[in-house]
Design an enzyme around this catalytic site. Structure first.
Site, mmCIF file in Angstrom:
data_model
loop_
_atom_site.group_PDB
_atom_site.id
_atom_site.type_symbol
_atom_site.label_atom_id
_atom_site.label_comp_id
_atom_site.label_asym_id
_atom_site.label_seq_id
_atom_site.Cartn_x
_atom_site.Cartn_y
_atom_site.Cartn_z
ATOM 1 N N LYS A 14 0.869 -1.218 -0.094
ATOM 2 C CA LYS A 14 0.056 0.140 0.100
ATOM 3 C C LYS A 14 0.878 1.211 -0.014
ATOM 4 O O LYS A 14 0.583 2.155 -0.928
ATOM 5 C CB LYS A 14 -0.907 0.040 1.046
ATOM 6 N N ASP A 67 -8.769 2.193 3.661
ATOM 7 C CA ASP A 67 -9.631 0.999 4.100
ATOM 8 C C ASP A 67 -10.313 0.456 2.694
ATOM 9 O O ASP A 67 -10.454 1.152 1.813
ATOM 10 C CB ASP A 67 -10.570 1.260 5.195
#
Length: 185
Positions: A14, A67
């Site tokens: 990420k 998220d």
């Protein structure tokens, strides 16, 4: 314009995706692995906003968090934003067993980024990625989801795709692109 951004994530991939998006912008991106509380909500946005508010207060600086929800259409959107937990409990085979007798293998990953400065309301960016579920799991590496999710434009699960290709794929998503436009404003 803030020239420093703190990304709250323990996930190396990420961070690499965000780094690629912000390279050559003059923005100094740093990663902090901070275990934020994850509220129980069916809304990916609520989960991300809560984490961003919590982290910005704890660190007393502007932060952003991401998220995602993994929504299997044939399972009424299960597991949604609960993938962190279901990945601990369900193997790739368990997910595929839930799909027995189902013909719709479509999946939507609901993606959310929340940016928050201390004592301010978070700013939220949302997007999605489409794909399908594999018939059988890919390599036994990464999460259960990575072993069964085939992103749109690919013909194999994430666990079979080289990391560099996945970083390129994720870095073209809506949330980081829109966030970058906002930050560079």
């Amino acid at each position: 314009m803030d020239n420093k951004l703190v990304y709250i994530t323990g996930n190396h991939t990420k961070f690499e995706v965000a780094y690629q998006v912000f390279k050559e912008t003059g923005i100094l991106l740093s990663q902090k692995n901070l275990d934020t509380p994850e509220i129980q909500s069916k809304s990916v946005e609520e989960v991300a906003m809560y984490s961003a508010i919590w982290a910005s207060k704890k660190l007393n600086e502007a932060v952003f968090v991401t998220d995602a929800g993994f929504c299997i259409e044939a399972l009424n959107g299960f597991p949604g934003p609960f993938i962190k937990y279901t990945n601990e409990w369900l193997s790739a085979e368990d997910y595929l067993n839930l799909m027995k007798g189902k013909t719709n293998r479509n999946v939507i990953i609901k993606d959310c980024l929340a940016y928050c400065k201390p004592n301010e309301k978070p700013i939220v960016f949302t997007g999605s990625f489409k794909g399908t579920l594999a018939i059988k799991p890919g390599k036994n590496i990464g999460t259960s989801i990575e072993q069964i999710f085939i992103p749109e434009g690919f013909n194999q699960p994430i666990s079979e795709i080289p990391e560099e290709e996945m970083i390129d794929y994720w870095s073209n998503g809506d949330i980081l692109t829109e966030f970058k436009k906002y930050i560079l404003g």
